[in-house]
Design a protein around this motif. Sequence first.
Motif, PDB file in Angstrom:
ATOM      1  N   THR A 202      33.026  68.286 106.606  1.00 14.44           N
ATOM      2  CA  THR A 202      32.451  69.596 106.298  1.00 14.44           C
ATOM      3  C   THR A 202      32.784  70.567 107.407  1.00 14.44           C
TER       4      THR A 202
ATOM      5  N   LYS B  61      27.985  61.580 106.239  1.00 12.36           N
ATOM      6  CA  LYS B  61      28.577  62.062 105.004  1.00 12.36           C
ATOM      7  C   LYS B  61      30.024  61.610 104.908  1.00 12.36           C
TER       8      LYS B  61
ATOM      9  N   GLU C 182      27.315  72.759 108.393  1.00 14.82           N
ATOM     10  CA  GLU C 182      26.481  71.661 108.849  1.00 14.82           C
ATOM     11  C   GLU C 182      25.050  72.126 109.089  1.00 14.82           C
TER      12      GLU C 182
ATOM     13  N   GLU D   2      24.145  64.244 109.072  1.00 12.53           N
ATOM     14  CA  GLU D   2      25.426  64.865 108.710  1.00 12.53           C
ATOM     15  C   GLU D   2      26.600  63.947 109.051  1.00 12.53           C
TER      16      GLU D   2
END
Length: 582
Positions: A278, A274, A283, A271
Motif C-alpha cells: 500500500t 497485509k 496506511e 498494516e
Amino acid sequence: MAIRTQHTYSKNEVTRWPVPNSWDVLALLLVITLIVLLAYGTTAMVGRYEVGQTLTISLSPWMLPYYALRSVLRMLLALMLSTLVTFVFGTWAAKSRSAERIIIPLVDILQSVPVLGFLSITVVGFIVLFKGSMLGPECAAIFAIFTAQVWNMILSFYQSVRNVPHDLKEASQMFHLSAWQSFWKIEVPYAMPSLLWNAMISMSGSWVFLVASEAISVAHQEILLPGIGSYISVAIAQANSHALWAVIVTMFIVIFLYDQIIFRPLVAWSEKFKAEETDGDDEAQSWLLDLFHRTRLFIFMGHCIRMVADRFVNVRRKQQTVRRVAWFEGRRWQQCVTGIFWVLVAAIVVFCLSVLWQFIFSSVAYQEGLHVIFLGLMTATRVFVLIGLSCVIWVPIGVLIGLHPKASRMVQPIAQFFAAFPANLLFPVVAMWIVHNHLNVNIWVSPLMILGTQWYILFNVIAGVMALPKNMHHAVGTLNVRGWLWWYRFVLPGIFPYLITGMITAAGGAWNISIIAEVVDWGNVHLVAVGLGAYIAEMTALGDFPRIALGIFVMSSWVLLFNYVLWRPLYQLAEKRFQVGE
C-alpha cells in the motif's frame, strides 16, 4: 508498503540499557497511568458479596469515570478470553474436518442463545463457585459479555485460516516449518487484519448487552454491578433524562479513548500483515504507536520481548519414534471408529433433547409451545425485513467509503462510535414517541432491533471493498466499465463473501437484541411487542426456568433453521463462486 526504519541492537548492545529520551518519559507516564487504573479497577472486583446484598448505583455524573473504568475492564477481560478461545477452536475447526463438523454447528447454536439465556444459566453457578465474593457476579457479567463477542471472532478466524493462499502454504513447507511455527508465522499474520476488524466489531457490539450483563435480574433477584450498564438501567427505571445525557457524553469520551489507546495502534500495527503493498499515504496511522517508535527504552524492551517471542514461536518438539499399528491405519477401521464417534454424538444429542423436552413440558402446555413458535415467526419477520432495509442503505455507502482509504480512516472512528453506542439509550425516546403519537408498538419498536447490528453490514462491506485487488480496479477502469454493469460484474461479486458474513452476524445480533428491544421501559411506561424476545425477557424477570428454556430453545431452532436453509447455502456460494484470486 512503506517500510519504517527502526533502530536495531547488536548482540553486545542488548546487554546495556539505553539512555532514555524525553519521549520515554511521556510513554512511561502513560504506561504507569494505565497500569494504576487497571490495578485499581481489578482490586474492586474482588470485594465481599453475599446473595441478597444491595449494591447501590449513584446517578451522580462524578461517578461515571469510575463506572466507565469498571465496564471497560470487564469488556477487555472478555475480549482477551474471546481471543484465546478463537485461536484454539477457530484453528481446530479449520484444520480438522471432524472437529469442523462439531465446532461450527455448535457455534451456530451458541450464537443463537441470547445473552439473557447464558446469564440465567450461569449466574447461580458463578455465585456458588465464588461464594461470599464479588468475583461471582463479576465472572457472570464477564462471561455474558464474552458470549456477545466470541462467536463472530471464531467464525472470522476459521474463515481466514481456511483461505490461507497456497503460495504461503508452499513457503511454509519449503522452510520446513512445524505446525506450531506455521500457525504463528503464517496463519495468525494472514488472519490478523480480519480478526482485528472483527474484534473491534465484537467489542463495539457488546456495549449493547452491557445493561443486561451488569444489571443482572434473574428470579426476582437484582444485582447491580458498578458500571455503565447498571447506570443506564437505573437512569431508565427512574426516568432521569439528565443522567442519560451524562452517560451519552461519557460514552463519547470512553469510545474515543479506547479507540486511540487500543484499536488505532493495533490497526496501524496490523498494516504490515497485509498481503498487498500500500502507499504510505494510505496506511493507518497512530500517534501512540509513533510515540513509542520515538522512544529508546521501550524500543529496547520491545526488542527483548521479541527475542522471547521468537523462542516461544520457534520451539520444536523432540522427535519421538511412534510405532505405527497397521490394523489401526486401515481405511475400514478408521471408518468404523468415525462411525462409532458420530453414533455417540447423536446419542448424547438425543439424550440432552429428551431431558430438555421433559424439563419444559412437565410444566408447560403443548399449546403454549405452538404459541411460542408463532412468536418466533413474528420476530423472524422483523429481523429479515430490517436486514433487507439495512443492506439497501449501507451497501452503497460502504462501497463509497471503501473506495477511498482516506475517507475510510475518517469514517471508521465515527462508525465505531455509533456501533458502540448503546441503543438502550434511545429506547426511552422511542417509548415516549410511541405513547405520544399512539403508534403501533409491534411496528415501531422493530427498528430498535437493528440499531446496534446494522454496523456489521457496513463494516464488512468496507472491508470487502478494501480487499479487492488493485489490479482488478485498474482492469475495470481500463475497460471503462460503468453503471449497473460495474456493480453487477465487479463490486457485488467482489464483496459478496463479506456481505454474507455481515448479514449473518447482523441477523444473529438482531435476534439477541430482540430480547431488550421488544420490551421498552421508561419510568412507569412499559411497552411490550408481540415477539419471542419479549416472551424470554418476561419469563426471565419472573424466574420461570422451564419457559425460559422453551423460549431459548425455540429461538435457537429458528436461527439454526435459517442458518442451514438460507445462510449456509449463500456462504457456500460465496466460497465457490466469488472468491477473489481463485
